[in-house]
Design a protein around this motif. Sequence first.
Motif, mmCIF file in Angstrom:
data_model
loop_
_atom_site.group_PDB
_atom_site.id
_atom_site.type_symbol
_atom_site.label_atom_id
_atom_site.label_comp_id
_atom_site.label_asym_id
_atom_site.label_seq_id
_atom_site.Cartn_x
_atom_site.Cartn_y
_atom_site.Cartn_z
ATOM 1 N N LEU A 195 -4.334 102.421 44.308
ATOM 2 C CA LEU A 195 -2.575 102.381 45.262
ATOM 3 C C LEU A 195 -3.010 100.522 44.730
ATOM 4 O O LEU A 195 -2.288 99.918 43.708
ATOM 5 C CB LEU A 195 -3.058 101.693 46.614
ATOM 6 C CG LEU A 195 -2.383 103.423 47.225
ATOM 7 C CD1 LEU A 195 -2.409 103.798 48.632
ATOM 8 C CD2 LEU A 195 -0.719 104.137 46.879
ATOM 9 N N ALA A 196 -4.474 99.787 45.338
ATOM 10 C CA ALA A 196 -4.619 98.460 44.646
ATOM 11 C C ALA A 196 -3.779 97.852 43.075
ATOM 12 O O ALA A 196 -3.239 97.085 41.966
ATOM 13 C CB ALA A 196 -5.778 98.244 44.950
ATOM 14 N N TRP A 197 -4.365 99.398 41.893
ATOM 15 C CA TRP A 197 -3.935 98.723 40.289
ATOM 16 C C TRP A 197 -2.901 98.973 40.129
ATOM 17 O O TRP A 197 -1.929 98.657 39.456
ATOM 18 C CB TRP A 197 -4.881 99.258 40.187
ATOM 19 C CG TRP A 197 -6.180 99.283 39.377
ATOM 20 C CD1 TRP A 197 -7.504 99.808 39.841
ATOM 21 C CD2 TRP A 197 -6.156 97.844 39.066
ATOM 22 N NE1 TRP A 197 -8.677 98.876 39.109
ATOM 23 C CE2 TRP A 197 -8.216 97.773 39.223
ATOM 24 C CE3 TRP A 197 -5.805 97.287 38.068
ATOM 25 C CZ2 TRP A 197 -9.072 96.775 37.870
ATOM 26 C CZ3 TRP A 197 -6.701 95.798 38.418
ATOM 27 C CH2 TRP A 197 -7.912 95.719 38.089
ATOM 28 N N ARG A 198 -2.488 100.186 40.849
ATOM 29 C CA ARG A 198 -0.388 100.005 40.153
ATOM 30 C C ARG A 198 0.186 98.833 40.634
ATOM 31 O O ARG A 198 1.307 98.871 40.590
ATOM 32 C CB ARG A 198 -0.227 101.467 41.232
ATOM 33 C CG ARG A 198 0.806 102.156 40.661
ATOM 34 C CD ARG A 198 1.821 103.331 41.439
ATOM 35 N NE ARG A 198 1.758 102.951 42.771
ATOM 36 C CZ ARG A 198 2.163 104.194 43.532
ATOM 37 N NH1 ARG A 198 2.258 105.922 43.239
ATOM 38 N NH2 ARG A 198 2.477 104.746 44.715
ATOM 39 N N HIS A 199 -0.262 98.295 42.494
ATOM 40 C CA HIS A 199 0.423 97.456 42.894
ATOM 41 C C HIS A 199 0.006 96.160 42.030
ATOM 42 O O HIS A 199 1.066 95.114 41.813
ATOM 43 C CB HIS A 199 0.103 97.265 44.476
ATOM 44 C CG HIS A 199 0.885 96.129 45.302
ATOM 45 N ND1 HIS A 199 1.883 96.027 45.819
ATOM 46 C CD2 HIS A 199 0.069 95.006 44.834
ATOM 47 C CE1 HIS A 199 2.133 95.050 46.129
ATOM 48 N NE2 HIS A 199 1.235 94.013 45.858
ATOM 49 N N TYR A 200 -0.427 96.010 41.728
ATOM 50 C CA TYR A 200 -1.022 94.446 40.798
ATOM 51 C C TYR A 200 -0.225 94.653 39.342
ATOM 52 O O TYR A 200 0.232 93.836 39.311
ATOM 53 C CB TYR A 200 -3.004 94.964 40.943
ATOM 54 C CG TYR A 200 -2.944 93.419 39.475
ATOM 55 C CD1 TYR A 200 -3.443 92.488 40.073
ATOM 56 C CD2 TYR A 200 -3.283 93.962 38.516
ATOM 57 C CE1 TYR A 200 -4.333 91.738 38.860
ATOM 58 C CE2 TYR A 200 -3.795 93.358 37.191
ATOM 59 C CZ TYR A 200 -3.835 91.560 37.444
ATOM 60 O OH TYR A 200 -3.953 90.994 36.770
ATOM 61 N N LEU A 201 -0.189 95.945 38.646
ATOM 62 C CA LEU A 201 0.756 95.339 37.423
ATOM 63 C C LEU A 201 2.328 95.668 38.038
ATOM 64 O O LEU A 201 2.887 94.933 36.521
ATOM 65 C CB LEU A 201 0.472 97.330 36.754
ATOM 66 C CG LEU A 201 -0.854 97.129 35.991
ATOM 67 C CD1 LEU A 201 -1.089 98.871 36.151
ATOM 68 C CD2 LEU A 201 -1.495 96.570 35.258
ATOM 69 N N HIS A 202 2.164 96.189 39.026
ATOM 70 C CA HIS A 202 3.722 95.689 39.628
ATOM 71 C C HIS A 202 3.928 94.666 39.688
ATOM 72 O O HIS A 202 5.222 93.621 39.344
ATOM 73 C CB HIS A 202 3.971 97.344 40.608
ATOM 74 C CG HIS A 202 4.864 98.295 40.600
ATOM 75 N ND1 HIS A 202 5.979 98.577 39.213
ATOM 76 C CD2 HIS A 202 4.494 99.255 40.712
ATOM 77 C CE1 HIS A 202 5.780 99.423 39.871
ATOM 78 N NE2 HIS A 202 5.085 99.906 40.425
ATOM 79 N N THR A 203 3.224 93.864 40.141
ATOM 80 C CA THR A 203 3.408 92.438 41.090
ATOM 81 C C THR A 203 3.421 91.572 39.274
ATOM 82 O O THR A 203 3.698 91.038 39.435
ATOM 83 C CB THR A 203 1.707 92.135 41.753
ATOM 84 O OG1 THR A 203 2.263 93.233 43.089
ATOM 85 C CG2 THR A 203 2.392 90.565 41.732
ATOM 86 N N LYS A 204 2.524 91.974 38.570
ATOM 87 C CA LYS A 204 2.228 91.076 37.180
ATOM 88 C C LYS A 204 3.353 91.304 36.353
ATOM 89 O O LYS A 204 4.153 90.617 35.754
ATOM 90 C CB LYS A 204 1.066 91.924 36.320
ATOM 91 C CG LYS A 204 -0.221 90.700 37.005
ATOM 92 C CD LYS A 204 -0.365 89.489 36.976
ATOM 93 C CE LYS A 204 -1.269 88.489 37.170
ATOM 94 N NZ LYS A 204 -1.445 87.525 36.767
ATOM 95 N N PHE A 205 3.835 92.909 36.434
ATOM 96 C CA PHE A 205 4.505 92.695 35.286
ATOM 97 C C PHE A 205 6.048 93.551 35.814
ATOM 98 O O PHE A 205 5.659 94.778 35.993
ATOM 99 C CB PHE A 205 4.731 93.935 34.119
ATOM 100 C CG PHE A 205 3.434 93.211 33.836
ATOM 101 C CD1 PHE A 205 2.971 92.336 32.343
ATOM 102 C CD2 PHE A 205 2.145 93.307 33.668
ATOM 103 C CE1 PHE A 205 2.272 92.333 31.382
ATOM 104 C CE2 PHE A 205 0.302 93.067 33.567
ATOM 105 C CZ PHE A 205 1.193 91.849 31.860
ATOM 106 N N PRO A 206 6.832 92.789 36.617
ATOM 107 C CA PRO A 206 8.006 93.420 37.431
ATOM 108 C C PRO A 206 9.011 94.539 36.772
ATOM 109 O O PRO A 206 8.837 95.228 37.584
ATOM 110 C CB PRO A 206 8.730 92.495 38.213
ATOM 111 C CG PRO A 206 7.734 91.175 37.366
ATOM 112 C CD PRO A 206 6.618 90.854 36.522
ATOM 113 N N GLY A 207 8.921 94.118 35.698
ATOM 114 C CA GLY A 207 9.972 95.273 34.917
ATOM 115 C C GLY A 207 8.927 96.513 34.607
ATOM 116 O O GLY A 207 9.710 97.928 33.768
ATOM 117 N N LEU A 208 8.134 97.065 34.844
ATOM 118 C CA LEU A 208 7.125 97.793 34.537
ATOM 119 C C LEU A 208 6.941 99.506 35.259
ATOM 120 O O LEU A 208 7.386 98.222 36.459
ATOM 121 C CB LEU A 208 5.479 97.181 34.267
ATOM 122 C CG LEU A 208 5.018 98.225 33.938
ATOM 123 C CD1 LEU A 208 4.522 98.702 32.140
ATOM 124 C CD2 LEU A 208 3.270 97.817 34.181
#
Length: 582
Positions: A195-208
């Motif tokens: 969950l933490a990695w998924r949230h991190y990538l969403h935060t860094k790349f909002p359109g991902l």
Amino acid sequence: MERGMDRERQSDTSDSETTDVRRINQQPGVREGRYDPNRFRLHFEKESKEEVERRKKLARETVLGQMLDQDLEVDINDIYPPEKGLGFPRRPPWNYGMSREELLRKEEKSYREHLADLHSRNPPGSLSHFEHNLETWRQLWRVLEMSDVILLIVDIRHPVLQFPPALYHYITDELHKQVVVVLNKADLCPPPLVLAWRHYLHTKFPGLHCTCFTSHPGQPYSTVLQKKRMRKRGTYGWGHAGGPTHILKACQEITAGKVDLSSWEQKIQRDAVAMGPEGEQSDEGVESVLVEHQSDVAMEMSCPSQELYKDGILTLGCVGFPNVGKSSVLNSLVGRKVVSVSRTPGHTKYFQTYYLTPTVKLCDCPGLVFPSLVNKQLQILAGIYPVSQLQEPYSSVGYLCERTPFLTVLKLRHPSMTGPQHAPRGGEKEREQGPEHSWTAWDVCEAWAERRGYKTAKAARNDVYRAANSLLRLAVDGRLCLCLRPPGYNAQKAQWESHPDLAEIIALQGRGEEEGTEEKDEEEEGESSSEPEEERDRDADDDEDGDDEDEGFGLPAAREKGKGPPSLTVNMFDVLRENECE
């Protein structure tokens, strides 16, 4: 065949003019008219003998220390600093007035300029291992041009190593296409970390678009006996993968009704029905898969289409680093084994297109290693560099041991305590070695060789090189699990452990709530898993592993009776038992 050899020589020239390159995974020759299997083999920069000897000396002398949990937190900007110019070679502009030879020369000139710029911005030795084979980069260009949506597949244990921001921005900003990052091997990480990695990538790349995936839900790792039984039944269990539905939903959101994906949804449902409760695939309902091999001319002289979803077909491009389980994801999406899978980096060697349904097709691409500043030892542990090709594996073992509780997991005895005078007496259990002994990476390898009985052929000394390779394979396969963490994870760990989406990840992994909790507790205690070094990893091609000498390993009673125990699934953190290594 001659044309393929010409291309090989041209690529080799462009590499050698820039840097000293080592070619990896040399394959035997092929019959006339076949693709050259060495055309897309890995090309990495050579390391000097002095550097190899220096690291070997450090492995013998440097005392290992235990790293803090915070040291496992990694930010993507540490791996791919924006100011370092860590991009990738782009296909230069061209037109139909060019001849094929002119196009190839232009591509090679552009590639040499890219490498020169990359090395001018980064001091010697600072860059990680990365791909120097122009032929493989050409494959990436074709896949990006042909695809409507890119599936960027990463290993959940270290996703920031395998997510180049330059590639993401090129696809979204210049090609105006969408990226779905597939967090593969989700069963190898505790659910809160997923969950933490998924949230991190969403935060860094909002359109991902982020999806989680596992080819082995409910089976973190199995005994050798179960793997042998699955092989004898001819079962691979692709229809039981966790995650195809999530990828479908992401594609439905991206296409927004422009492509009819109902046939894909129905196929996923049929694949699930075709798989029996024990993973046995019935012959009924199994659909044939159309595989299309792209020719050189079709790939080289094709113009990138500006039209998305041409003829009402969604084209998915599968891109990823070596050993992230890309072929396993593709097999799971197709619902049957169509791509041979292996833990050897660079296993996929040529360009193929698979028609999943009449409206969905998949393009597979060879694994590509992008330039970065990641530690080379961590690259090896991530499976990016072939373990069998290592000249000096000991420093990578040291890197692993400093970040895992290796004494608790491996139950090693220090080499200074392995003499006859220190052998356990009758009825006395072998003692684990405490922190009073100073350990070096070489000590760990020697102790593991002693425990597993690895000896050199002539002098019968402990085979430390084989032991080091064995430990690295355990790490690559996830049996000695090293998971990186996003920044701030340890400070917010309690928040992720009580997150409302935790149940979704546990369900994807195929485990119940209680099992997920038990696994988390065991992960904190530092337990891990192991299997015989000779055994292939869970994503390997079973057809390549023909011997049955390890069947029933650790299960003598079951072997004598000719049948397995009631439950064959073993917790991934508790497979290495006392009697296995004696």
